[in-house]
Design a protein around this motif. Structure first.
Motif, mmCIF file in Angstrom:
data_model
loop_
_atom_site.group_PDB
_atom_site.id
_atom_site.type_symbol
_atom_site.label_atom_id
_atom_site.label_comp_id
_atom_site.label_asym_id
_atom_site.label_seq_id
_atom_site.Cartn_x
_atom_site.Cartn_y
_atom_site.Cartn_z
ATOM 1 N N GLN A 116 4.216 20.486 34.682
ATOM 2 C CA GLN A 116 5.471 21.114 34.264
ATOM 3 C C GLN A 116 5.321 21.672 32.849
ATOM 4 O O GLN A 116 5.852 21.112 31.889
ATOM 5 N N PRO A 117 4.595 22.784 32.690
ATOM 6 C CA PRO A 117 4.370 23.341 31.351
ATOM 7 C C PRO A 117 5.679 23.643 30.622
ATOM 8 O O PRO A 117 6.602 24.235 31.192
ATOM 9 N N GLY A 118 5.762 23.196 29.372
ATOM 10 C CA GLY A 118 6.943 23.462 28.567
ATOM 11 C C GLY A 118 8.103 22.533 28.797
ATOM 12 O O GLY A 118 9.139 22.651 28.126
ATOM 13 N N ILE A 146 -1.669 22.964 28.793
ATOM 14 C CA ILE A 146 -0.734 22.041 28.164
ATOM 15 C C ILE A 146 0.136 22.812 27.170
ATOM 16 O O ILE A 146 -0.377 23.452 26.245
ATOM 17 N N GLN A 147 1.443 22.791 27.367
ATOM 18 C CA GLN A 147 2.386 23.461 26.480
ATOM 19 C C GLN A 147 3.547 22.512 26.196
ATOM 20 O O GLN A 147 4.391 22.290 27.069
ATOM 21 N N LEU A 148 3.584 21.972 24.988
ATOM 22 C CA LEU A 148 4.653 21.072 24.581
ATOM 23 C C LEU A 148 5.594 21.797 23.631
ATOM 24 O O LEU A 148 5.157 22.554 22.769
ATOM 25 N N LEU A 149 6.870 21.548 23.772
ATOM 26 C CA LEU A 149 7.872 22.166 22.915
ATOM 27 C C LEU A 149 7.975 21.397 21.605
ATOM 28 O O LEU A 149 8.184 20.191 21.608
ATOM 29 N N HIS A 150 7.835 22.095 20.485
ATOM 30 C CA HIS A 150 7.907 21.481 19.166
ATOM 31 C C HIS A 150 9.340 21.554 18.646
ATOM 32 O O HIS A 150 9.904 22.633 18.498
#
Length: 292
Positions: A116-118, A146-150
């Motif tokens: 679940q990117p983002g 891998i895309q994590l929300l900052h």
């Protein structure tokens, strides 16, 4: 000794100030808070001071190793404007998640992020701080989309409260800032970022077990202006090594920060600074890290 008020550097400096006269022929250590702009205001003051050993900087990663990558029009160059004096302390950090997050370890966390990117978020107190850089490095090493929300919060306390409420999924925080929440069970640790296991969290694995070589710590050291003489650096270094050996300081750092003073010769700190610049500069650039 200019730096921002509160937290580990303030506690450390004030304990040092109490013991300093006994090791410095009656001189006094004055703690002067010059906060703002990620520590660069105090750092600039020291960089522009005379190299007579009377003005020192309680430095950390941002102001001492990465400010040239983070700030435009910086009035000093961290790589050339200072003289390393002594490495004071290296503080452990912990990857902490909100209580309702399903992932129980780092591999599961990364697998969820890939599916679940983002969808997953992490908190920090701003671009260029270690909580931000450690998570950016984790994403780079993990690869595979891998895309994590900052999400940026004003303080470490705000981050802990947001995690407990479920507003954000995770953070990399100092052990001291997360300690009460971990002990109460309000938050869950899934990895420590040190090179060796943390005695205070013996059942929590190292982040490097999943990401070999990935370590991240909060460190503080003393810098003087560029141009200090070798003899002066040696003399000041010896004084502060004696201060770091005092039982009160060692006990306080262990109890509050889960660490021990580092100390040693100035060359040890100079080499550490070079390694930090080499490790974190590419991370800052890849993250597009500009504070202003």
């Amino acid at each position: 000794m200019p730096f921002g008020p509160g937290g580990a550097p303030d506690i450390l400096a004030r304990i040092m100030a109490r013991h300093f006269p006994a090791h410095a022929r009656g001189q006094q250590l004055i703690v002067e808070n010059r906060s703002g702009a990620g520590g660069t205001i105090g750092a600039a003051h020291v960089a522009q001071s005379r190299p007579d050993g009377l003005t020192l900087l309680m430095a950390e990663q941002g102001s001492a190793a990465l400010a040239h990558e983070l700030y435009q029009d910086l009035p000093y160059d961290p790589r050339r404007s200072f003289t390393p004096v002594i490495w004071l302390v290296d503080l452990p950090m912990v990857l902490v998640v909100r209580p309702g997050l399903g992932a129980r370890d780092v591999p599961a966390l990364l697998e969820q992020a890939r599916r679940q990117p983002g969808s997953l978020s992490y908190a920090s107190v701003g671009v260029g701080h270690m909580g931000h850089l450690a998570m950016e490095l984790l994403q780079r090493r993990a690869g595979g989309g891998i895309q994590l929300l900052h999400v940026i919060y004003r303080s470490g306390g705000d981050i802990m409260a947001a995690l407990v409420k479920g507003e954000v999924d995770m953070t990399v925080a100092s052990y001291s800032s997360a300690q009460a929440f971990l002990q109460s069970g309000a938050l869950r640790p899934i990895a420590v970022t040190t090179a060796a296991p943390l005695a205070e969290l013996p059942s929590v694995p190292l982040l490097s077990e999943t990401m070999p070589g990935l370590t991240a710590t909060l460190w503080y050291g003393l810098l003087g202006p560029a141009g200090m003489s070798r003899d002066l650096v040696t003399e000041i270094n010896a004084v502060f090594n004696a201060v770091l050996a005092t039982p009160e300081l060692r006990e306080t750092v262990r109890q509050q920060q889960a660490s021990d003073p580092v100390g040693g010769p100035s060359e040890r700190f100079a080499e550490h600074l070079r390694r930090e610049v080499a490790q974190w500069t590419p991370v800052v650039r890849a993250a597009g890290g500009r504070v202003q």
